[in-house]
Structures are given as C-alpha cells and as structure tokens.
Motif scaffolding. Structure first.
Motif, PDB file in Angstrom:
ATOM      1  N   ALA A 245      -2.737 -11.117   2.419  1.00 38.52           N
ATOM      2  CA  ALA A 245      -3.112 -12.481   2.783  1.00 38.52           C
ATOM      3  C   ALA A 245      -2.015 -13.100   3.624  1.00 38.52           C
ATOM      4  CB  ALA A 245      -3.361 -13.322   1.528  1.00 38.52           C
ATOM      5  N   LEU A 246      -2.426 -13.909   4.586  1.00 33.88           N
ATOM      6  CA  LEU A 246      -1.502 -14.585   5.493  1.00 33.88           C
ATOM      7  C   LEU A 246      -1.826 -16.069   5.508  1.00 33.88           C
ATOM      8  CD1 LEU A 246      -1.709 -12.038   8.430  1.00 33.88           C
ATOM      9  CD2 LEU A 246       0.156 -12.247   6.787  1.00 33.88           C
ATOM     10  N   ARG A 247      -0.787 -16.871   5.445  1.00 31.11           N
ATOM     11  CA  ARG A 247      -0.993 -18.316   5.455  1.00 31.11           C
ATOM     12  C   ARG A 247      -1.147 -18.803   6.890  1.00 31.11           C
ATOM     13  NH1 ARG A 247       3.385 -21.690   2.333  1.00 31.11           N
ATOM     14  NH2 ARG A 247       4.676 -21.027   4.087  1.00 31.11           N
ATOM     15  N   ALA A 248      -2.207 -19.552   7.144  1.00 32.01           N
ATOM     16  CA  ALA A 248      -2.445 -20.087   8.475  1.00 32.01           C
ATOM     17  C   ALA A 248      -1.315 -21.028   8.868  1.00 32.01           C
ATOM     18  CB  ALA A 248      -3.778 -20.834   8.519  1.00 32.01           C
ATOM     19  N   GLY A 249      -0.899 -20.947  10.105  1.00 35.10           N
ATOM     20  CA  GLY A 249       0.169 -21.806  10.592  1.00 35.10           C
ATOM     21  C   GLY A 249       1.452 -21.052  10.820  1.00 35.10           C
ATOM     22  N   ASP A 250       1.988 -20.422   9.771  1.00 33.47           N
ATOM     23  CA  ASP A 250       3.252 -19.694   9.929  1.00 33.47           C
ATOM     24  C   ASP A 250       3.108 -18.200   9.690  1.00 33.47           C
ATOM     25  OD1 ASP A 250       2.883 -19.661   7.201  1.00 33.47           O
ATOM     26  OD2 ASP A 250       4.744 -20.693   6.704  1.00 33.47           O
ATOM     27  N   LEU A 251       1.941 -17.738   9.273  1.00 30.48           N
ATOM     28  CA  LEU A 251       1.670 -16.341   8.968  1.00 30.48           C
ATOM     29  C   LEU A 251       2.595 -15.788   7.888  1.00 30.48           C
ATOM     30  CD1 LEU A 251      -0.025 -16.656  11.577  1.00 30.48           C
ATOM     31  CD2 LEU A 251       0.529 -14.279  12.086  1.00 30.48           C
ATOM     32  N   ALA A 252       2.981 -16.634   6.957  1.00 31.73           N
ATOM     33  CA  ALA A 252       3.717 -16.139   5.800  1.00 31.73           C
ATOM     34  C   ALA A 252       2.848 -15.114   5.088  1.00 31.73           C
ATOM     35  CB  ALA A 252       4.066 -17.289   4.873  1.00 31.73           C
ATOM     36  N   TYR A 253       3.474 -14.094   4.551  1.00 31.16           N
ATOM     37  CA  TYR A 253       2.807 -12.853   4.165  1.00 31.16           C
ATOM     38  C   TYR A 253       2.713 -12.670   2.658  1.00 31.16           C
ATOM     39  CZ  TYR A 253       2.416  -7.674   3.950  1.00 31.16           C
ATOM     40  OH  TYR A 253       2.044  -6.376   3.700  1.00 31.16           O
ATOM     41  N   LEU A 254       1.507 -12.325   2.186  1.00 27.09           N
ATOM     42  CA  LEU A 254       1.306 -11.948   0.790  1.00 27.09           C
ATOM     43  C   LEU A 254       0.811 -10.509   0.751  1.00 27.09           C
ATOM     44  CD1 LEU A 254      -1.097 -14.562   1.236  1.00 27.09           C
ATOM     45  CD2 LEU A 254      -0.042 -15.013  -0.933  1.00 27.09           C
ATOM     46  N   HIS A 255       1.239  -9.761  -0.203  1.00 26.27           N
ATOM     47  CA  HIS A 255       0.796  -8.374  -0.344  1.00 26.27           C
ATOM     48  C   HIS A 255       0.681  -8.068  -1.829  1.00 26.27           C
ATOM     49  CE1 HIS A 255       1.266  -3.976   1.262  1.00 26.27           C
ATOM     50  NE2 HIS A 255       0.227  -4.132   0.472  1.00 26.27           N
ATOM     51  N   VAL A 256      -0.552  -7.870  -2.305  1.00 29.19           N
ATOM     52  CA  VAL A 256      -0.773  -7.616  -3.719  1.00 29.19           C
ATOM     53  C   VAL A 256      -1.658  -6.393  -3.904  1.00 29.19           C
ATOM     54  CG1 VAL A 256      -0.521 -10.034  -4.367  1.00 29.19           C
ATOM     55  CG2 VAL A 256      -2.770  -9.147  -3.787  1.00 29.19           C
ATOM     56  N   HIS A 257      -1.678  -5.899  -5.095  1.00 23.29           N
ATOM     57  CA  HIS A 257      -2.534  -4.771  -5.451  1.00 23.29           C
ATOM     58  C   HIS A 257      -3.328  -5.142  -6.690  1.00 23.29           C
ATOM     59  CE1 HIS A 257      -0.972  -1.811  -2.556  1.00 23.29           C
ATOM     60  NE2 HIS A 257       0.132  -2.516  -2.654  1.00 23.29           N
ATOM     61  N   PRO A 258      -4.410  -4.428  -6.928  1.00 31.15           N
ATOM     62  CA  PRO A 258      -5.293  -4.836  -8.024  1.00 31.15           C
ATOM     63  C   PRO A 258      -4.711  -4.623  -9.401  1.00 31.15           C
ATOM     64  CG  PRO A 258      -6.124  -2.883  -6.913  1.00 31.15           C
ATOM     65  CD  PRO A 258      -4.909  -3.300  -6.175  1.00 31.15           C
ATOM     66  N   ASN A 259      -5.312  -5.304 -10.354  1.00 29.07           N
ATOM     67  CA  ASN A 259      -4.973  -5.077 -11.752  1.00 29.07           C
ATOM     68  C   ASN A 259      -5.576  -3.737 -12.169  1.00 29.07           C
ATOM     69  OD1 ASN A 259      -3.803  -7.696 -11.974  1.00 29.07           O
ATOM     70  ND2 ASN A 259      -5.848  -8.578 -12.196  1.00 29.07           N
ATOM     71  N   GLY A 260      -4.738  -2.869 -12.663  1.00 22.21           N
ATOM     72  CA  GLY A 260      -5.201  -1.538 -13.046  1.00 22.21           C
ATOM     73  C   GLY A 260      -5.172  -0.581 -11.878  1.00 22.21           C
ATOM     74  N   GLU A 261      -5.379   0.696 -12.185  1.00 25.68           N
ATOM     75  CA  GLU A 261      -5.352   1.726 -11.150  1.00 25.68           C
ATOM     76  C   GLU A 261      -6.273   2.873 -11.535  1.00 25.68           C
ATOM     77  OE1 GLU A 261      -1.384   4.131 -12.697  1.00 25.68           O
ATOM     78  OE2 GLU A 261      -1.208   2.696 -11.072  1.00 25.68           O
ATOM     79  N   PRO A 262      -6.708   3.652 -10.561  1.00 26.40           N
ATOM     80  CA  PRO A 262      -7.582   4.787 -10.853  1.00 26.40           C
ATOM     81  C   PRO A 262      -6.939   5.748 -11.847  1.00 26.40           C
ATOM     82  CG  PRO A 262      -7.529   4.344  -8.503  1.00 26.40           C
ATOM     83  CD  PRO A 262      -6.473   3.481  -9.118  1.00 26.40           C
ATOM     84  N   GLY A 263      -7.748   6.184 -12.809  1.00 21.56           N
ATOM     85  CA  GLY A 263      -7.266   7.172 -13.772  1.00 21.56           C
ATOM     86  C   GLY A 263      -6.543   6.603 -14.956  1.00 21.56           C
ATOM     87  N   ASP A 264      -6.489   5.264 -15.087  1.00 20.50           N
ATOM     88  CA  ASP A 264      -5.783   4.690 -16.229  1.00 20.50           C
ATOM     89  C   ASP A 264      -6.661   4.592 -17.471  1.00 20.50           C
ATOM     90  OD1 ASP A 264      -7.445   2.551 -15.676  1.00 20.50           O
ATOM     91  OD2 ASP A 264      -5.853   1.162 -15.115  1.00 20.50           O
ATOM     92  N   GLY A 265      -7.915   5.021 -17.341  1.00 16.99           N
ATOM     93  CA  GLY A 265      -8.815   5.004 -18.490  1.00 16.99           C
ATOM     94  C   GLY A 265      -9.481   3.668 -18.731  1.00 16.99           C
ATOM     95  N   VAL A 266      -9.133   2.671 -17.948  1.00 18.21           N
ATOM     96  CA  VAL A 266      -9.681   1.330 -18.131  1.00 18.21           C
ATOM     97  C   VAL A 266     -10.349   0.810 -16.851  1.00 18.21           C
ATOM     98  CG1 VAL A 266      -9.136  -1.073 -18.677  1.00 18.21           C
ATOM     99  CG2 VAL A 266      -7.953   0.781 -19.891  1.00 18.21           C
ATOM    100  N   THR A 267      -9.694   1.022 -15.737  1.00 16.90           N
ATOM    101  CA  THR A 267     -10.154   0.464 -14.473  1.00 16.90           C
ATOM    102  C   THR A 267     -11.337   1.252 -13.919  1.00 16.90           C
ATOM    103  OG1 THR A 267      -7.897  -0.236 -13.981  1.00 16.90           O
ATOM    104  CG2 THR A 267      -9.454  -0.219 -12.151  1.00 16.90           C
TER     105      THR A 267
END
Length: 332
Positions: A245-267
């Motif tokens: 995600a980028l904030r409009a105006g200054d393009l400040a940067y967000l970088h996230v990943h999902p809760n959980g991951e493949p193969g964890d038995g839950v996701t």
C-alpha cells in the motif's frame, strides 16, 4: 518486512502533484513535458518538499493526523544503506532494463541478504498518481548489481522501492525509495474513487475491514471468479496473497503479508486472505493485492480513505483492473 503484522509506517511527504516537469533528484535535468493534472474528486493534494523521516515524536502527515511511527520508502538512504539507481530515467512504453544496487556506508555494493518470502529483495515501482504499479523480480549479479526488464506505460514521475533485510547479524528490514522518471508527455490521472470491490481478468476481490490511524485492524480480501469463491489460491512468495500500500501524496510505503501461511494447518487457500494493518495517519491510500491462481499472478487495486482518529472509519476500495506484464513483472 514483518509477516502478518504491522504495516511499515510512514513519514513526511515528497511532492506528489504534477504541475512541473519531472527530474530525478537535483542532478538530473527534467525529461518530462507535462499537461495540467487531472482534478481530484476526493482529496486535495498538498505540495510539499522532499520528506525527512520522523525521528520520534509526532509529525504532521498529509491528509491530517500525525505520524507516530518511523517512515518507509521516503528516503534514498537509511540505516547505513543507500539505493543507487543506475537507470533513473526510461522511455515511455518501451521495455527497458532497470539496474540498481544497494550500497553500504563505505560505498560498497551489498551482496548478502536474508531471504524473506522467497526473495532476497522486493522491488516495487509505482507512478506518482498511483495508477501504474509494478512488483518486479530482479536478479542479482555477483557484484551486487540488480537488474530486471520492465515496461512503464505512462510518462511522468515514478518511485522505485527496494525492500530488503541485510544478512548482517541483528539487521532489521529496510525500505529505501528513489525517484524514477519516464520521459514523454504526462497527463496524470485522478486517484480512483473509493469503493468496495476490485476486478481483474474476470476475478472479483472484495475488501472487508477498516484502516484506523494508530490502531491495528484486520483486513479481509475475498477472491471470487464468475460469481464463485476461489478456494484453491496458489502460494505466491510464501503466502496466498501479497499486499503493498502507498499513501497518496508522498507515496509512503506499506508492505504486509497475510495472517497465516500455506502449510500451517490452519490457513486455507482462499477465498479469504487476511491481513493485519495499521495506518500511521489519516488520508488516502492505494492498496495493491497480488494473488496467484492457475499459475498466473494478478493484481487487484483499491483506493482506501482513512478518516482521522475519532471519525467513522471504513476502508472502501475502488474498482480498478490490474495488468499483467512480461519479463517477470505483473501488477497494475
């Protein structure tokens, strides 16, 4: 990069309007002849100088509110590392080889990184009007030079982001940003209006949740195709979805990943992909979700308005098709 938790935060603004011809830094002459910017229906754009990262305390942020956390992607140098673009300008609509390196305090090119989510380094390029987005996958030469081919379809100012973690013991993740110019006649577009769905290649992605300044909230993105939920998403970069995600105006940067991951038995592999995110300020944000299905990565793009703390906050994405490009790139 932090997996499934807080978004990398933001700092002070870099000028985002297109009222002048673009150069890259102070040492490069302008290369873009520009038309007047398109009107913005929702948000007034504020012209500000080159941003400086907040060094603690509170700082006024674009769109109101205060910065309460360190910035991401607003500086070309941070933590002893510098992003050096060998190709700070390219031609509009032509495939070009982008070349860059990350240099340490002594000026040497960094050659050792920690792998995160399948990559040593994540490289993002976005136009300043946030209508063009590329998540690229460069390759690193032995001397530390990274390169990747890309085709940027519209002239104007862009921002290139390098998101990485050095192999140095105790090192933390770093996101650096540098200006990139695409030569030609520029006519920047208005930021797409907020909505609640995005469509790309027959897929529909629905966003449920809200972003609130200074408060962690869950965002759920649900993927469907032809009216049916997609329950067999494929792992991409070690997850079922990848969000920038980028904030409009200054393009400040967000970088996230999902809760959980493949193969964890839950996701589960869809239709929902869940993220936990914290907005550092009120304002408009552009979110880009990469997901993989049937061997192809697609990008769904959203515009989200984040009201000031105390207001009724709701994350409402806009409908905006994504694009798929060649040479290891994809996105909108």
């Amino acid at each position: 990069m932090n997996t499934g938790l807080k978004i990398t935060a933001f700092g002070a603004a870099i000028a985002a309007t297109f009222g002048t011809a673009y150069g890259v830094g102070t040492s490069i002459d302008p290369v873009v002849a520009e038309k007047p910017p398109a009107a913005h229906d929702e948000h007034a754009e504020t012209e500000e100088g080159a941003g400086e990262k907040a060094k603690g305390g509170h700082e006024e942020a674009p769109g109101g509110g205060h910065e309460t956390t360190p910035a991401g992607g607003l500086q070309i140098s941070e933590g002893g590392y510098t992003l050096a673009l060998d190709t700070p300008r390219v031609a509009e609509g032509r495939s070009a080889l982008l070349s860059f390196s990350v240099k340490d305090e002594s000026g040497r090119k960094v050659t050792a990184y920690q792998r995160e989510h399948g990559k040593e380094l994540h490289f993002i390029v976005a136009s300043r009007d946030l209508t063009v987005y590329r998540h690229l996958h460069p390759t690193r030469a032995a001397d530390g030079t990274w390169s990747v081919r890309a085709k940027l379809p519209a002239a104007g100012g862009y921002r290139a982001f390098a998101d990485f973690k050095p192999a140095k013991k105790g090192a933390t993740g770093v996101t650096l940003g540098a200006d990139l110019a695409v030569s030609g006649t520029s006519e920047p577009a208005a930021l797409p209006k907020a909505g609640n769905t995005a469509e790309v290649d027959g897929y529909r992605v629905t966003l449920d949740g809200a972003l609130t300044p200074g408060k962690a909230n869950e965002l759920k993105l649900t993927v469907s195709k032809d009216g049916k939920p997609v329950t067999n998403l494929q792992p991409y970069l070690g997850a079922y979805g990848h969000l920038v995600a980028l904030r409009a105006g200054d393009l400040a940067y967000l970088h996230v990943h999902p809760n959980g991951e493949p193969g964890d038995g839950v996701t589960k592999p869809g239709p929902e992909v869940s993220f936990t995110a914290t907005a550092p300020s009120s304002g408009a944000y552009r979110l880009f979700l990469d997901f993989q299905h049937k061997g192809e990565v697609r990008t769904a793009a959203f515009t989200v308005d984040v009201p000031a703390t105390g207001s009724d906050s709701g994350a409402k994405p806009s409908t905006q098709p994504g694009e798929t490009e060649e040479s290891g790139e994809h996105g909108h």
